[in-house]
Write a protein that holds these residues in place. Sequence first.
Motif, short mmCIF file in Angstrom:
data_model
loop_
_atom_site.label_atom_id
_atom_site.label_comp_id
_atom_site.label_asym_id
_atom_site.label_seq_id
_atom_site.Cartn_x
_atom_site.Cartn_y
_atom_site.Cartn_z
N TRP A 1 -12.44 -6.78 1.24
CA TRP A 1 -12.86 -7.49 2.90
C TRP A 1 -13.81 -8.63 2.62
O TRP A 1 -14.82 -9.53 2.83
CB TRP A 1 -13.77 -7.19 3.78
CG TRP A 1 -14.23 -7.19 5.29
CD1 TRP A 1 -13.42 -7.50 6.38
CD2 TRP A 1 -15.70 -7.66 5.82
NE1 TRP A 1 -14.36 -7.98 7.25
CE2 TRP A 1 -15.63 -8.50 6.55
CE3 TRP A 1 -16.48 -7.29 4.82
CZ2 TRP A 1 -16.29 -8.54 7.36
CZ3 TRP A 1 -17.99 -7.87 6.11
CH2 TRP A 1 -17.47 -8.30 7.07
N VAL B 1 0.68 -1.23 0.10
CA VAL B 1 -0.05 -0.23 -0.04
C VAL B 1 1.43 1.48 -0.02
O VAL B 1 0.80 2.44 -0.55
CB VAL B 1 -0.88 0.41 0.94
CG1 VAL B 1 -2.02 1.24 1.52
CG2 VAL B 1 -1.94 -1.44 0.70
N ALA C 1 -5.42 -10.57 2.79
CA ALA C 1 -6.73 -10.16 2.96
C ALA C 1 -7.48 -11.56 3.08
O ALA C 1 -7.28 -12.51 3.85
CB ALA C 1 -8.34 -9.82 1.67
N ILE D 1 -5.56 3.38 5.14
CA ILE D 1 -5.24 3.82 4.00
C ILE D 1 -5.53 5.12 3.48
O ILE D 1 -5.30 5.83 3.16
CB ILE D 1 -5.78 2.31 3.20
CG1 ILE D 1 -5.27 1.58 3.25
CG2 ILE D 1 -5.76 3.32 1.79
CD1 ILE D 1 -5.42 0.40 2.42
N VAL E 1 -11.53 -0.97 0.39
CA VAL E 1 -10.74 -2.08 1.80
C VAL E 1 -12.51 -2.33 1.66
O VAL E 1 -12.43 -4.32 2.09
CB VAL E 1 -10.00 -1.04 2.43
CG1 VAL E 1 -9.87 -2.04 4.29
CG2 VAL E 1 -9.32 -0.41 2.38
N LEU F 1 -4.67 -5.41 -2.02
CA LEU F 1 -5.03 -5.83 -0.74
C LEU F 1 -5.42 -7.47 -0.40
O LEU F 1 -5.16 -8.23 0.13
CB LEU F 1 -6.09 -5.27 -0.06
CG LEU F 1 -5.79 -3.12 -0.40
CD1 LEU F 1 -7.15 -2.93 0.54
CD2 LEU F 1 -4.56 -3.85 1.09
N THR G 1 -10.72 -4.65 9.49
CA THR G 1 -11.16 -3.71 8.45
C THR G 1 -11.18 -2.44 8.16
O THR G 1 -10.65 -1.45 7.14
CB THR G 1 -12.03 -4.71 7.47
OG1 THR G 1 -12.23 -6.27 7.04
CG2 THR G 1 -12.32 -4.10 6.36
N ALA H 1 -8.13 -1.28 8.74
CA ALA H 1 -7.11 -0.97 7.44
C ALA H 1 -7.15 -0.04 6.51
O ALA H 1 -6.99 1.05 6.45
CB ALA H 1 -6.95 -1.50 7.28
N ALA H 2 -8.94 0.67 6.12
CA ALA H 2 -9.26 1.77 6.30
C ALA H 2 -9.33 2.90 6.67
O ALA H 2 -9.02 3.63 5.66
CB ALA H 2 -10.88 1.89 5.92
N PRO I 1 -6.58 -2.51 -4.65
CA PRO I 1 -6.98 -4.04 -4.58
C PRO I 1 -6.59 -4.75 -4.52
O PRO I 1 -6.51 -5.99 -3.95
CB PRO I 1 -8.92 -3.67 -5.23
CG PRO I 1 -8.60 -3.54 -6.56
CD PRO I 1 -8.13 -1.96 -6.06
#
Length: 405
Positions: free
Chosen positions: A176, A98, A128, A151, A172, A124, A144, A147-148, A121
């Motif tokens: 997920w 990222v 995930a 980011i 994100v 990621l 999640t 992480a969101a 994506p």
Amino acid sequence: MRGFWGKQSQVAKIDLYMRVTLYVLPWLISVGALTPLTEEVGRDPGAVALARALLALCVAQCAVAMHTIHHSLAHYIDGAPAPWCSAAVALALGGVSVGLVVALQATGEIGDGTVMIQILPYTLLPTAMSTFMLSTLRRLALGTVVAAALIAGALAASGAGAGLAAGGVVIVVFVWLFALATTRSSAWFMAVIRELDLSRDVSARLAVAEERLRFGRDMHDVMGRNLAVIALKSELAVQLARRGRPEAADQMAEVQRIAQESQREVREVVRGYRAADLPAELEGARGVLSAAGIDCLMDRGPGDELPAGVQSALGWVVREATTNVLRHGDARTCTVRLAAEGGRAVLVVENDGAGEVSAAGTPGSGLAGLRERLSAVGGTLRAGPAGDGRFRLTAEVPLVREVLR
């Protein structure tokens, strides 16, 4: 490969298919999508270096994901230790990926933020898929959200607008949901299939154990009383002989008669000549197969109208065929058809999932025993593959001979 695949059970085929899909999916999606990136970043050496580093890092992520998914499946399905170390490595690689995407966006060599949102994506996804079998859904949702937020903060700090930050949050959440629908649901599906297979195996073992108990009860009923009478009369004969009474010989003659009768009854039990109730055996077969998860289709025809000897012989066929369906192969459906055709009673038991089955039984096997029972009433037995992985057992007993007898 065809021979290897053909020898596998249905459960093993599903397990192998799901595992290979989970192993290959990150490579197909992430590496396949990021490979053209190195040709789209323009001529800036720094941007080209970042793109190549991102692609190399994605390859490392996919390799770690394969290792982590393998051990995560063992943890989720079999209760093996969780691969926390490899999961931590996957998380670290995901964070670095990222960071590279944000740095690449800051160079301005990949166009507007739309390209960056398209790349994010794929960086990621391997992370995930590596971690979604190791925790509860609540903790995964919390992770999640964190992480969101990270980011979105990183994008805002790099000078991206609010729209890109919001797009990062959406990406994100999408990843997920995708990992939940693929990795987590696949692990759950494999666990359920494994439990169903174990349940069917237990049902088959219970059916065999029930048959052994039935045989034990028959032996007890036949021999228990006779042995008790033999013991009493032998003791009486000994006492009479010691007193010089002539009745001792009569008692020993009675002991001999009872012993001979016991031998005959034991042979009847062993050879299966004792009567078997065909309607009861058909209903029992339906219940046992259904309990084992096998769809049983039954056409009883004129079963209740057949002569007693024919019903007894075919009852043993139903019992032995049901046991074979449970113990051998990987059946999902079983069809039992009983009909009277041309002066003969015909019983057909057919199941799928047979695999490689030998049609000719060995001496002392269940099929050989069935042929002996049917030959006593002039019947025949055919058993063997019927094509498309199916196994068919056909028993025929003449009705005319039974009536004449």
